[in-house]
Design a protein around this motif. Structure first.
Motif, PDB file in Angstrom:
ATOM      1  N   SER A 194      18.465  44.653   7.014  1.00  0.00           N
ATOM      2  CA  SER A 194      17.090  45.043   6.677  1.00  0.00           C
ATOM      3  C   SER A 194      16.487  45.980   7.700  1.00  0.00           C
ATOM      4  N   ALA A 195      17.087  46.067   8.886  1.00  0.00           N
ATOM      5  CA  ALA A 195      16.581  46.939   9.945  1.00  0.00           C
ATOM      6  C   ALA A 195      17.520  48.099  10.219  1.00  0.00           C
ATOM      7  N   ALA A 196      18.437  48.385   9.288  1.00  0.00           N
ATOM      8  CA  ALA A 196      19.483  49.374   9.537  1.00  0.00           C
ATOM      9  C   ALA A 196      19.517  50.459   8.470  1.00  0.00           C
ATOM     10  N   THR A 197      19.976  51.638   8.878  1.00  0.00           N
ATOM     11  CA  THR A 197      20.237  52.750   7.971  1.00  0.00           C
ATOM     12  C   THR A 197      21.646  53.255   8.242  1.00  0.00           C
ATOM     13  N   LEU A 198      22.436  53.375   7.187  1.00  0.00           N
ATOM     14  CA  LEU A 198      23.810  53.869   7.286  1.00  0.00           C
ATOM     15  C   LEU A 198      23.834  55.325   6.825  1.00  0.00           C
ATOM     16  N   VAL A 199      24.336  56.202   7.690  1.00  0.00           N
ATOM     17  CA  VAL A 199      24.421  57.635   7.387  1.00  0.00           C
ATOM     18  C   VAL A 199      25.890  58.020   7.291  1.00  0.00           C
ATOM     19  N   LEU A 200      26.272  58.691   6.201  1.00  0.00           N
ATOM     20  CA  LEU A 200      27.634  59.183   6.025  1.00  0.00           C
ATOM     21  C   LEU A 200      27.580  60.679   5.719  1.00  0.00           C
ATOM     22  N   ALA A 201      28.448  61.452   6.396  1.00  0.00           N
ATOM     23  CA  ALA A 201      28.508  62.891   6.167  1.00  0.00           C
ATOM     24  C   ALA A 201      29.967  63.328   6.141  1.00  0.00           C
ATOM     25  N   GLY A 202      30.352  64.043   5.081  1.00  0.00           N
ATOM     26  CA  GLY A 202      31.731  64.503   4.967  1.00  0.00           C
ATOM     27  C   GLY A 202      32.019  64.993   3.562  1.00  0.00           C
ATOM     28  N   ASP A 203      33.273  65.341   3.336  1.00  0.00           N
ATOM     29  CA  ASP A 203      33.706  65.800   2.016  1.00  0.00           C
ATOM     30  C   ASP A 203      34.083  64.578   1.183  1.00  0.00           C
ATOM     31  N   PHE A 204      33.171  64.160   0.306  1.00  0.00           N
ATOM     32  CA  PHE A 204      33.363  62.934  -0.462  1.00  0.00           C
ATOM     33  C   PHE A 204      33.608  63.211  -1.951  1.00  0.00           C
ATOM     34  N   ARG A 205      34.102  64.407  -2.268  1.00  0.00           N
ATOM     35  CA  ARG A 205      34.311  64.743  -3.684  1.00  0.00           C
ATOM     36  C   ARG A 205      35.294  63.794  -4.364  1.00  0.00           C
ATOM     37  N   ASP A 206      36.274  63.300  -3.608  1.00  0.00           N
ATOM     38  CA  ASP A 206      37.269  62.395  -4.186  1.00  0.00           C
ATOM     39  C   ASP A 206      37.107  60.967  -3.662  1.00  0.00           C
ATOM     40  N   THR A 207      35.923  60.640  -3.176  1.00  0.00           N
ATOM     41  CA  THR A 207      35.693  59.335  -2.557  1.00  0.00           C
ATOM     42  C   THR A 207      34.490  58.652  -3.203  1.00  0.00           C
ATOM     43  N   ASP A 208      34.690  57.426  -3.614  1.00  0.00           N
ATOM     44  CA  ASP A 208      33.584  56.637  -4.155  1.00  0.00           C
ATOM     45  C   ASP A 208      32.889  55.932  -2.995  1.00  0.00           C
ATOM     46  N   THR A 209      31.974  56.628  -2.363  1.00  0.00           N
ATOM     47  CA  THR A 209      31.315  56.063  -1.182  1.00  0.00           C
ATOM     48  C   THR A 209      30.523  54.807  -1.522  1.00  0.00           C
ATOM     49  N   ASP A 210      29.921  54.766  -2.698  1.00  0.00           N
ATOM     50  CA  ASP A 210      29.145  53.575  -3.064  1.00  0.00           C
ATOM     51  C   ASP A 210      30.027  52.333  -3.060  1.00  0.00           C
ATOM     52  N   ALA A 211      31.219  52.444  -3.645  1.00  0.00           N
ATOM     53  CA  ALA A 211      32.120  51.296  -3.704  1.00  0.00           C
ATOM     54  C   ALA A 211      32.583  50.895  -2.308  1.00  0.00           C
ATOM     55  N   LEU A 212      32.878  51.887  -1.467  1.00  0.00           N
ATOM     56  CA  LEU A 212      33.353  51.581  -0.113  1.00  0.00           C
ATOM     57  C   LEU A 212      32.252  50.917   0.721  1.00  0.00           C
ATOM     58  N   VAL A 213      31.042  51.419   0.591  1.00  0.00           N
ATOM     59  CA  VAL A 213      29.927  50.825   1.335  1.00  0.00           C
ATOM     60  C   VAL A 213      29.651  49.408   0.849  1.00  0.00           C
ATOM     61  N   ASP A 214      29.663  49.209  -0.451  1.00  0.00           N
ATOM     62  CA  ASP A 214      29.433  47.873  -1.002  1.00  0.00           C
ATOM     63  C   ASP A 214      30.495  46.889  -0.519  1.00  0.00           C
TER      64      ASP A 214
ATOM     65  N   GLN B 274      21.919  64.349  13.882  1.00  0.00           N
ATOM     66  CA  GLN B 274      20.565  64.827  13.662  1.00  0.00           C
ATOM     67  C   GLN B 274      19.807  63.884  12.731  1.00  0.00           C
ATOM     68  N   VAL B 275      20.457  63.456  11.671  1.00  0.00           N
ATOM     69  CA  VAL B 275      19.815  62.539  10.736  1.00  0.00           C
ATOM     70  C   VAL B 275      19.513  61.210  11.416  1.00  0.00           C
ATOM     71  N   ALA B 276      20.454  60.737  12.244  1.00  0.00           N
ATOM     72  CA  ALA B 276      20.226  59.485  12.964  1.00  0.00           C
ATOM     73  C   ALA B 276      18.984  59.587  13.841  1.00  0.00           C
ATOM     74  N   GLY B 277      18.798  60.750  14.477  1.00  0.00           N
ATOM     75  CA  GLY B 277      17.603  60.948  15.286  1.00  0.00           C
ATOM     76  C   GLY B 277      16.336  60.918  14.456  1.00  0.00           C
ATOM     77  N   TYR B 278      16.377  61.548  13.285  1.00  0.00           N
ATOM     78  CA  TYR B 278      15.212  61.511  12.401  1.00  0.00           C
ATOM     79  C   TYR B 278      14.891  60.085  11.974  1.00  0.00           C
ATOM     80  N   VAL B 279      15.922  59.338  11.589  1.00  0.00           N
ATOM     81  CA  VAL B 279      15.721  57.962  11.143  1.00  0.00           C
ATOM     82  C   VAL B 279      15.094  57.127  12.262  1.00  0.00           C
ATOM     83  N   SER B 280      15.615  57.264  13.478  1.00  0.00           N
ATOM     84  CA  SER B 280      15.113  56.457  14.591  1.00  0.00           C
ATOM     85  C   SER B 280      13.670  56.796  14.933  1.00  0.00           C
ATOM     86  N   GLU B 281      13.241  58.021  14.621  1.00  0.00           N
ATOM     87  CA  GLU B 281      11.865  58.421  14.904  1.00  0.00           C
ATOM     88  C   GLU B 281      10.941  58.231  13.704  1.00  0.00           C
ATOM     89  N   GLY B 282      11.465  57.653  12.619  1.00  0.00           N
ATOM     90  CA  GLY B 282      10.637  57.403  11.454  1.00  0.00           C
ATOM     91  C   GLY B 282      10.314  58.645  10.651  1.00  0.00           C
TER      92      GLY B 282
END
Length: 446
Positions: free
Chosen positions: A200-220, A376-384
């Motif tokens: 509840s206090a966390a944000t997961l950031v993923l960046a990459g070439d995911f055209r052949d990857t079901d990121t939702d299933a992997l994260v779940d 960069q995104v992690a920095g944005y998230v941490s600063e709200g």
């Protein structure tokens, strides 16, 4: 003889746009941001926690906890965990910042599921083994002593202590002191983990070439079973202690480390872009006013830099350089004069254009890798801030004028509000510092 081919035409580069994420929230409260970056076959993963050091409890606990995340799980001891990370071609690190801890992974996209599973296990079932705890404490104590021995780092520490009251967590070392670490044990780290590390206090950031990857299933699969609720965070407004002048005596030092600073605004402020442009003109690059005088004209230093350091609420504007001991007073006098004249007279249109060109054209080059974008995104998230803040930032930079940059600099960097820390040989610099910089000087021993 063949004809000469026509010279190709060169057009102006198109504005760069920060990519938009696919976002969702798991049932356990974990926020997920996925950035599809074609061609980046190394996936960058960041797990960011909203857990500021102001809520840490005991200094040093957050840094120790983060340091131990890479040291095994209940199923895998530290060597076995390291072998698993290495076997899938991944790297794993974790650290604690003022706004909260961050865990980072880089792994081949084809092995992303395994990498996420290891990351999730280190959050849900960390080993926190006594043996590894003792080793990490020893390593961190050595690192603390090594950092304090560096004049530039000591100046950074002392400036924070000058700018903020002792009650503010910002006034004390991020990872605690050696005495703080000696007072901690595994139980303290586990207690910190239980009240802080939760989906509840966390944000997961993923960046990459995911055209052949079901990121939702992997994260779940990796994080779906994660449970727990973090304790509410506390207000983290730093409290300014007022301008002061401090000389840290290091007998025999051949250089003086200089650091001046003042509490300032954060990236939520409507004046942020204007302040960044003004600060860049003052000391953000080799052709800036401070660099032109202190480096190019006088030869006092290899580099002098003015920068803005935002937090979630508030931040700092600082000036830093190192000079030979014998010119400490002269360098301080010139530094003070450049700041005064720049704040009083403002920056010009050409200086505004140089800064804007850097932020709008050169800045985006830094985001060509998944790791850089995820950081960069992690920095944005941490600063709200929203994930698309960079695009908003570019729009505001385009609107900055020389007049608005000058006004922001005058409001946020008044010379009489600057605190100063000098780390150097007091026997050779004390009188010079007193003459060059206004205010009552306090001399302390290193």
């Amino acid at each position: 003889m063949t004809g000469v081919l026509p010279r190709p035409t060169i057009s102006a580069p198109a504005p760069w746009v920060f990519p938009a994420p696919r976002s969702r929230r798991l049932g356990n409260g974990l926020d997920v941001l996925v950035y599809d970056l074609p061609g980046r076959e190394l996936a960058a993963v960041r797990l960011v926690f909203d857990a500021p050091l102001a809520a840490e409890g005991r200094d040093g606990t957050a840094s120790l906890a983060a340091g131990l995340w890479t040291e095994g799980t209940e199923e895998l001891d530290a060597p076995a965990f390291a072998r698993r990370i290495e076997a899938i071609g991944a790297s794993y690190w974790a650290s604690a910042g003022h706004e909260g801890p961050v865990a980072g992974l880089t792994a081949p996209t084809a092995r992303l599921g395994e990498a996420l599973g290891l990351l999730a296990a280190s959050m849900m079932r960390p080993a926190y083994a006594e043996k590894e705890f003792a080793r990490v404490v020893r390593e961190e104590r050595d690192a603390i002593e090594e950092r304090r021995a560096r004049a530039e780092y000591r100046a950074y520490l002392e400036l924070n202590a000058v700018l903020f009251t002792p009650e503010s967590r910002l006034s004390r070392p991020l990872g605690g002191t050696a005495a703080d670490l000696d007072a901690l044990d595994v139980a303290a780290v586990r207690a910190y983990h239980e009240r802080t590390v939760a989906p509840s206090a966390a944000t997961l950031v993923l960046a990459g070439d995911f055209r052949d990857t079901d990121t939702d299933a992997l994260v779940d699969a990796a994080f779906g079973a994660w449970t727990g609720t973090a304790a509410p965070t506390v207000a983290r407004e730093p409290v300014a202690a007022g301008p002061r002048v401090l000389l840290v005596d290091r007998p025999g030092a051949v250089q003086s480390a200089i650091r001046a600073g003042i509490p300032s605004i954060d990236r939520h402020s409507p004046d942020w872009a204007s302040l960044r442009v003004g600060t860049y003109a003052l000391g953000g690059h080799i052709g800036s006013r401070l660099s032109t005088v202190l480096r190019e004209e006088k030869g006092y230093t290899y580099g002098v830099f003015a920068g803005n350091h935002p937090l979630r609420r508030g931040g700092l504007t600082t000036i830093a350089c190192a000079v030979e001991t014998g010119v400490t007073g002269a360098a301080l006098a010139d530094l003070a004069e450049v700041v005064r004249t720049t704040v009083a007279g403002g920056v010009g249109p050409a200086e505004r254009d140089i800064a804007a060109d850097c932020f709008l054209r050169v800045g985006p080059v830094a985001f060509q890798t998944g790791d850089a974008l995820a950081d960069q995104v992690a920095g944005y998230v941490s600063e709200g801030l929203p994930p698309g803040f960079f695009n908003q930032w570019q729009d505001t930079v385009r609107d900055v004028t020389a007049e608005s940059a000058s006004a922001a600099l005058a409001a946020q960097l008044p010379f009489d509000g600057l605190s100063l820390v000098v780390v150097g040989d007091a026997s050779k610099t004390e009188a010079a510092v007193r003459d060059a910089w206004p205010g009552e000087l306090l001399v302390v021993r290193a």
